[in-house]
Design an enzyme around this catalytic site. Structure first.
Site, PDB file in Angstrom:
ATOM      1  N   ASP A 123       0.873  -1.166   0.000  1.00  0.00           N
ATOM      2  CA  ASP A 123       0.000   0.000   0.000  1.00  0.00           C
ATOM      3  C   ASP A 123       0.912   1.219   0.000  1.00  0.00           C
ATOM      4  OD1 ASP A 123      -1.680   2.115   0.500  1.00  0.00           O
ATOM      5  OD2 ASP A 123      -2.818   1.104   2.080  1.00  0.00           O
TER       6      ASP A 123
ATOM      7  N   SER B  33       0.698  12.184 -18.253  1.00  0.00           N
ATOM      8  CA  SER B  33      -0.261  12.333 -19.350  1.00  0.00           C
ATOM      9  C   SER B  33      -0.400  13.807 -19.713  1.00  0.00           C
ATOM     10  CB  SER B  33      -1.637  11.781 -18.952  1.00  0.00           C
ATOM     11  OG  SER B  33      -2.377  12.735 -18.218  1.00  0.00           O
TER      12      SER B  33
ATOM     13  N   TYR C  70      -5.891  15.537 -10.388  1.00  0.00           N
ATOM     14  CA  TYR C  70      -5.278  14.739 -11.453  1.00  0.00           C
ATOM     15  C   TYR C  70      -4.177  15.529 -12.158  1.00  0.00           C
ATOM     16  CZ  TYR C  70      -4.904  12.033 -15.798  1.00  0.00           C
ATOM     17  OH  TYR C  70      -4.434  11.292 -16.869  1.00  0.00           O
TER      18      TYR C  70
ATOM     19  N   LYS D 255      -0.035  14.944 -12.339  1.00  0.00           N
ATOM     20  CA  LYS D 255       0.687  14.688 -13.588  1.00  0.00           C
ATOM     21  C   LYS D 255       1.788  15.718 -13.841  1.00  0.00           C
ATOM     22  CE  LYS D 255      -1.559  10.964 -14.387  1.00  0.00           C
ATOM     23  NZ  LYS D 255      -0.890   9.694 -14.029  1.00  0.00           N
TER      24      LYS D 255
ATOM     25  N   THR E 294      -7.003   0.279 -21.381  1.00  0.00           N
ATOM     26  CA  THR E 294      -7.228  -0.509 -20.168  1.00  0.00           C
ATOM     27  C   THR E 294      -8.713  -0.854 -20.076  1.00  0.00           C
ATOM     28  OG1 THR E 294      -7.652   1.463 -18.848  1.00  0.00           O
ATOM     29  CG2 THR E 294      -5.352   0.715 -18.998  1.00  0.00           C
TER      30      THR E 294
END
Length: 285
Positions: free
Chosen positions: A69, A153, A165, A169, A200
């Protein structure tokens, strides 16, 4: 015959990490893989470390599953302690651990959705990459040559998904850029990948239910298999002038063209440069 290379891919029970790990196995690597899904999937998506390790073995490498983890720094340290005890070195570190909602942000403004997204994408994502570097770099230096790849990304530039997000990145790109000067004397290259649409389970379901989300950026023409990046990593390793790239961020599609790599089915994923522009920390290939 194995490559003699020892790699670790964080967050490899499913998705992009799983694909990269299997591709490195196909190149003959011993691949350590981390994640929370040891024998049973966590969350809404299939995939376990055991399944990935078996697929690495079947591809021709050696898969070693290490449950971890990445919110727990002690567990991350234990991964690299195990690699040191069993291998004595590390050649390739792929920082891929990450967590997010199924397709995008939950409804509502970010301040109305609580702090879970921050923990998933900054703590599990960006922070865990930093911690893995702290513990992994001494082993990369010991090997005499090393490669660190952060999976990033176009979210580093574009507004995509939940607010954290993009922070995660661009942080991955900046991490590679700022590590590079310290690592240069040790022959360890650090760089960041801007992947395209990766096929995916999560993304394919998104394409099925929300095709309009992808039509404006080329749809399937821009898509890459989960293993595409792993083949590029292998090509980078073979590049005698690899250190010229250290600190840079690169579109996977453009690296593939440079190294003569095509994806599954002879597919050549398109570059998203035409839609999103150049990475901030771009270097010439």
């Amino acid at each position: 015959m194995g490559s003699g290379r020892v790699s670790v891919v964080t967050g490899a029970s499913r998705g992009l990490g799983r694909g990269i790990a299997i591709a490195l196995g196909a190149a003959g690597d011993t691949v350590y893989i981390t994640g929370r899904s040891k024998d049973a999937p966590t969350g809404n998506w299939p995939g376990t470390l055991g399944e990935t390790a078996a697929a690495i073995d079947a591809a021709g490498g050696k898969g070693i599953a290490v449950p971890c983890d990445h919110l727990d720094d002690a567990q991350t340290k234990a991964v690299f302690d195990q690699i040191e005890a069993e291998q004595g070195k590390l050649d390739v570190l792929v920082n891929n651990a990450f967590a997010m909602q199924d397709f995008s942000a939950m409804p509502g403004n970010f301040w109305e959705r609580g702090l879970e997204e921050w923990q998933q994408q900054i703590d599990v994502g960006l922070r865990s990459s930093y911690v893995a570097c702290v513990y992994g770099i001494p082993l990369l230096i010991k090997a005499g040559k090393g490669l660190i790849v952060n999976t990033s990304s176009v979210g580093a530039r574009a507004t995509l998904h939940p607010l954290p997000y993009g922070l995660s990145k661009i942080g991955q790109d900046k991490l590679a850029a700022d590590m590079a000067p310290d690592l240069q004397p040790h022959n360890v290259c650090a760089l960041s990948f801007w992947h395209g649409i990766v096929k995916t389970d999560r993304t394919l379901l998104g394409l099925e239910h929300f095709p309009q989300m992808f039509e404006s950026i080329g749809g399937y023409a821009g898509a890459e298999s989960p293993g595409f990046g792993g083949r590029i990593i292998d090509a980078l390793w073979q590049d005698a002038d690899l250190m010229r790239l250290t600190g840079g961020t690169f579109y996977t599609s453009e690296l593939a063209l440079h190294y003569g790599i095509v994806d599954e089915g002879d597919h050549q994923p398109i570059s998203f440069r035409q839609f999103f522009g150049a990475p901030i920390f771009e270097k010439p290939i």
